[in-house]
Design a protein around this motif. Sequence first.
Motif, mmCIF file in Angstrom:
data_model
loop_
_atom_site.group_PDB
_atom_site.id
_atom_site.type_symbol
_atom_site.label_atom_id
_atom_site.label_comp_id
_atom_site.label_asym_id
_atom_site.label_seq_id
_atom_site.Cartn_x
_atom_site.Cartn_y
_atom_site.Cartn_z
ATOM 1 N N MET A 139 -27.291 -22.831 34.161
ATOM 2 C CA MET A 139 -25.906 -22.579 34.540
ATOM 3 C C MET A 139 -25.865 -22.190 36.000
ATOM 4 S SD MET A 139 -23.749 -23.113 32.255
ATOM 5 C CE MET A 139 -23.692 -23.519 30.556
ATOM 6 N N PRO A 140 -24.734 -22.446 36.663
ATOM 7 C CA PRO A 140 -24.651 -22.039 38.069
ATOM 8 C C PRO A 140 -24.752 -20.523 38.182
ATOM 9 C CG PRO A 140 -22.685 -23.263 37.394
ATOM 10 C CD PRO A 140 -23.556 -23.185 36.217
ATOM 11 N N PRO A 141 -25.338 -20.053 39.273
ATOM 12 C CA PRO A 141 -25.496 -18.607 39.427
ATOM 13 C C PRO A 141 -24.162 -17.940 39.774
ATOM 14 C CG PRO A 141 -26.274 -19.728 41.363
ATOM 15 C CD PRO A 141 -25.881 -20.795 40.404
ATOM 16 N N ALA A 142 -24.163 -16.624 39.867
ATOM 17 C CA ALA A 142 -22.990 -15.812 40.216
ATOM 18 C C ALA A 142 -21.876 -15.957 39.186
ATOM 19 C CB ALA A 142 -22.452 -16.165 41.605
ATOM 20 N N LEU A 143 -22.260 -16.292 37.974
ATOM 21 C CA LEU A 143 -21.260 -16.355 36.911
ATOM 22 C C LEU A 143 -21.775 -15.557 35.728
ATOM 23 C CD1 LEU A 143 -20.210 -20.113 36.759
ATOM 24 C CD2 LEU A 143 -18.897 -18.246 37.676
ATOM 25 N N THR A 144 -20.861 -14.920 35.031
ATOM 26 C CA THR A 144 -21.237 -14.213 33.802
ATOM 27 C C THR A 144 -20.581 -14.924 32.646
ATOM 28 O OG1 THR A 144 -21.155 -12.181 35.068
ATOM 29 C CG2 THR A 144 -21.344 -11.970 32.703
ATOM 30 N N PHE A 145 -21.323 -15.098 31.587
ATOM 31 C CA PHE A 145 -20.800 -15.835 30.442
ATOM 32 C C PHE A 145 -20.621 -14.917 29.253
ATOM 33 C CE2 PHE A 145 -20.898 -20.134 31.881
ATOM 34 C CZ PHE A 145 -21.768 -20.087 32.954
ATOM 35 N N TYR A 146 -19.514 -15.091 28.581
ATOM 36 C CA TYR A 146 -19.271 -14.379 27.332
ATOM 37 C C TYR A 146 -19.202 -15.398 26.217
ATOM 38 C CZ TYR A 146 -18.113 -10.160 29.862
ATOM 39 O OH TYR A 146 -18.171 -9.055 30.650
ATOM 40 N N SER A 147 -19.814 -15.090 25.117
ATOM 41 C CA SER A 147 -19.816 -16.021 23.998
ATOM 42 C C SER A 147 -18.924 -15.482 22.892
ATOM 43 C CB SER A 147 -21.248 -16.186 23.501
ATOM 44 O OG SER A 147 -21.240 -16.495 22.147
ATOM 45 N N VAL A 148 -17.972 -16.304 22.465
ATOM 46 C CA VAL A 148 -17.052 -15.923 21.400
ATOM 47 C C VAL A 148 -17.533 -16.573 20.118
ATOM 48 C CG1 VAL A 148 -14.672 -16.014 20.640
ATOM 49 C CG2 VAL A 148 -15.182 -15.939 23.071
ATOM 50 N N SER A 149 -17.780 -15.761 19.086
ATOM 51 C CA SER A 149 -18.228 -16.333 17.807
ATOM 52 C C SER A 149 -17.020 -16.605 16.943
ATOM 53 C CB SER A 149 -19.148 -15.359 17.070
ATOM 54 O OG SER A 149 -20.011 -14.757 17.964
ATOM 55 N N LEU A 150 -16.831 -17.869 16.601
ATOM 56 C CA LEU A 150 -15.704 -18.225 15.739
ATOM 57 C C LEU A 150 -16.063 -17.924 14.291
ATOM 58 C CD1 LEU A 150 -14.958 -21.686 17.326
ATOM 59 C CD2 LEU A 150 -13.684 -19.594 17.684
ATOM 60 N N PRO A 151 -15.100 -17.422 13.497
ATOM 61 C CA PRO A 151 -15.430 -17.114 12.099
ATOM 62 C C PRO A 151 -15.734 -18.371 11.292
ATOM 63 C CG PRO A 151 -13.086 -16.877 12.486
ATOM 64 C CD PRO A 151 -13.701 -17.149 13.809
ATOM 65 N N LYS A 152 -15.027 -19.437 11.628
ATOM 66 C CA LYS A 152 -15.240 -20.686 10.885
ATOM 67 C C LYS A 152 -15.700 -21.721 11.886
ATOM 68 C CE LYS A 152 -11.662 -22.866 9.329
ATOM 69 N NZ LYS A 152 -11.649 -24.334 9.281
ATOM 70 N N ALA A 153 -16.858 -22.314 11.630
ATOM 71 C CA ALA A 153 -17.384 -23.273 12.606
ATOM 72 C C ALA A 153 -16.461 -24.479 12.705
ATOM 73 C CB ALA A 153 -18.779 -23.708 12.165
ATOM 74 N N LEU A 154 -16.360 -25.003 13.916
ATOM 75 C CA LEU A 154 -15.506 -26.172 14.133
ATOM 76 C C LEU A 154 -16.300 -27.435 13.801
ATOM 77 C CD1 LEU A 154 -13.584 -25.684 17.491
ATOM 78 C CD2 LEU A 154 -12.665 -25.727 15.201
ATOM 79 N N GLY A 155 -15.790 -28.201 12.870
ATOM 80 C CA GLY A 155 -16.468 -29.462 12.537
ATOM 81 C C GLY A 155 -16.098 -30.540 13.524
ATOM 82 N N LYS A 156 -16.530 -31.744 13.227
ATOM 83 C CA LYS A 156 -16.263 -32.850 14.137
ATOM 84 C C LYS A 156 -14.771 -33.126 14.150
ATOM 85 C CE LYS A 156 -17.166 -37.789 14.299
ATOM 86 N NZ LYS A 156 -16.737 -37.954 15.691
ATOM 87 N N GLY A 157 -14.223 -33.184 15.345
ATOM 88 C CA GLY A 157 -12.818 -33.539 15.464
ATOM 89 C C GLY A 157 -11.851 -32.397 15.192
ATOM 90 N N GLU A 158 -12.376 -31.252 14.800
ATOM 91 C CA GLU A 158 -11.447 -30.149 14.509
ATOM 92 C C GLU A 158 -11.096 -29.405 15.775
ATOM 93 O OE1 GLU A 158 -12.660 -28.874 9.988
ATOM 94 O OE2 GLU A 158 -13.036 -27.546 11.667
ATOM 95 N N SER A 159 -9.971 -28.724 15.715
ATOM 96 C CA SER A 159 -9.585 -27.937 16.889
ATOM 97 C C SER A 159 -9.053 -26.590 16.420
ATOM 98 C CB SER A 159 -8.508 -28.667 17.685
ATOM 99 O OG SER A 159 -7.308 -28.683 16.952
ATOM 100 N N SER A 160 -9.108 -25.624 17.306
ATOM 101 C CA SER A 160 -8.551 -24.308 16.976
ATOM 102 C C SER A 160 -8.000 -23.683 18.253
ATOM 103 C CB SER A 160 -9.627 -23.424 16.346
ATOM 104 O OG SER A 160 -10.031 -22.436 17.231
ATOM 105 N N THR A 161 -7.039 -22.828 18.062
ATOM 106 C CA THR A 161 -6.373 -22.201 19.215
ATOM 107 C C THR A 161 -6.606 -20.711 19.176
ATOM 108 O OG1 THR A 161 -4.644 -23.775 18.705
ATOM 109 C CG2 THR A 161 -4.219 -22.230 20.482
ATOM 110 N N PHE A 162 -6.964 -20.151 20.299
ATOM 111 C CA PHE A 162 -7.037 -18.688 20.350
ATOM 112 C C PHE A 162 -6.649 -18.180 21.731
ATOM 113 C CE2 PHE A 162 -11.093 -19.032 22.429
ATOM 114 C CZ PHE A 162 -11.757 -20.050 21.783
#
Lengths: 97, 612
Positions: B103-126
């Motif tokens: 990943m490019p430097p000088a960036l911090t990443f946060y990982s959001v764990s979704l309760p339900k995994a997104l399958g192929k073609g699925e979408s979710s809004t948050f």
Amino acid sequence: MVCNRKFSLGFLCKNIFLAPKPITSPVPEAWYPTLSVVMLAIGLVVTASFFIYEATSSTRNRSLTKELTTGAVASVFLANLLAVGRIGFVGLQLSMR
Amino acid sequence: MGMGSRLDLFLLTIAILSGTVLSDLILFKVDRRVDLTSQVVRVTSTLKVENDGTNSVSEVLLAFPDNQVKHLAYLTVTPNEGKGKSKHSANSFPVEVVHPKDMPPALTFYSVSLPKALGKGESSTFDVLAVFTHTLRPFPEKITQADIQLLVFQDSAYFLSPYAVRVQSLSVKLPDARIESYTKLENTKIHGSEIKYGPYENLPPFSYSPIVVHFESKQPFAVAQELVREIEISHWGNVQVTELYNLNHGGAEIKGEFSRLDYQARPHIRGASALRNLVARLPPRARSVYYRDEIGNISTSHLWGDSKKTELEIEPRYPMFGGWRTSFTIGYSLPLQDFLFQSEGKRFLNITFGCPINDVVIDTLIVKVVLPEGSSDISVSTPFPVKQSHETKLSHLDVAGRPVVVLEKNNVVPEHNQYFQVYYKFNSLALLREPLMLISGVFFLFVACIVYMHADLSISKSSASYLAKLQWDEVQGAVQQVQSIINRCLAIHDKLEVSLRDLSRTGDAQSCKAARKAADASLKELTKELKPLLGFLQSSQQAAQILPKVENLVAKEKDLQDRLLAKHSTVVDCYEKKYGGKEIENRVAQHQQKINALRQEVDDLLDFIDEI
């Protein structure tokens, strides 16, 4: 799921059957001022009787048990003087600062 | 400004150079709303994530530049259910910091764990809410009292993300005042006090386009450098909260003089951005609220409450301009049953963590929870990470000290004002320790009195005066015993009189006779008791003065007794012979007279002896 709306604790909704019971003081709070005055009055009366007994009875007639019981009863009622008086003293300190 | 533009160039090159494609997610639609109406910057981004690849994905990465992350105070991700979204929903997604490779430097990443995994073609809004502090810089940094406060906000028009974005838009909401300047990119519109950038379509990952907004804000920047909140629990009925503030105005500093005359004549022109008052929302049923500082009580405050909250409006001793500081203490006490609960054998305190004053940014917040003595097994549960430590505090009637849980957090914003819990175990009997201590203290005083009275503190045990005193004590004792015997005799006389009256009422002679018999017996006993005492008094030298009086008393009492008995037998006789009332009275008349006179004399003598 009945969540008590008074506090927004999501995790508490899981223990619905163990909804937390509020804790109060053992003596009802509304009684505090009246109770303390009454106990103080009784305590002072018993203290007075203790000292009168000490002052008037002569050496031969004194009974130790009567002295001790009067003293014990008086101290039970008088203890609340120190407890309540302490709060009043702290309040006085704060208001004077 | 130099630092900012260098960073922007750097990030632009990153955007051009980096070609990493991160998994198969794409952001279908991104709506960003930046709220600049107060001193904290609130960025709400609504992301619609779609899974374009074949594997199911349960993690979404969010990227922030490092210099922004320094000021990031609060980050939360909640699902967006369309129009009716709930404000404090409990189901926010867990977010944590990750360090992915490539990943490019000088960036911090946060990982959001979704309760339900997104399958192929699925979408979710948050929704992602990020709150930043100290990001609005005053520019110019120093203003006079009459100037307006201008602030600079820097951000990127494009959403910085490791995924490609289909459609995105940004809207910046400014306070209702002058807008000095703003970066004009393509598709920039301004509606009143809102600037809209976008929509922009089909942007690659890590695209960045810097924008700068320079605007006026009348908001005073209340920044508390340190806030110490002490929450003390007493099981006898209340929770006492004491808050110590070190407040300063973090906006544009004032240069030149402060003219009180100008400020009071035209407060909104000379001193538009001064900190005039603060409003605190306390829990309902708060009582004994005080507002003071080191000098004493501050009277410029108002308090009013209803069933949902108690509102306290306070004014500092002087209006605060940029760079000025003040410190004060607020204290209040709350009823115990609203905050202390019991469940599963443990007690827990449920109370808010942050500061009750609206719109204050706190650099260091220290919350101390003081539990009553005898609490054990203490544990804390907070909705966000805090630094914990323990100490003890010695207070009234303490033997070992009360356990204190110290929670510390930096960079606190009003969103942190959530409930947290402190669990502990407390034995109910331990409540009695304090009153027992007081009772035993007072009892010790009484015992000391008793010991003093019993102790014989005379130095010489054979001196004449000491012996005389001893003898006088004994005489006094004897006299008191005589007194008590005579009092008992008088009581028996009274009983006889009562029986006579009963006789006149009911006419029952038998019970009267029985009473007479009992009285006779007890009177004989009392006379027997009296004899040794009289003998002792006669032999003692000290009693010389009192002896005649006592003998007189005894003689009179005997006389009284005889006459009363005589009267009694006469009356009973008459009843048996069934004489009329008048006759009975005649016969006992002289007895009665003598009895009354004697009774009077006996009473007088008793009083006299008492006084000696």
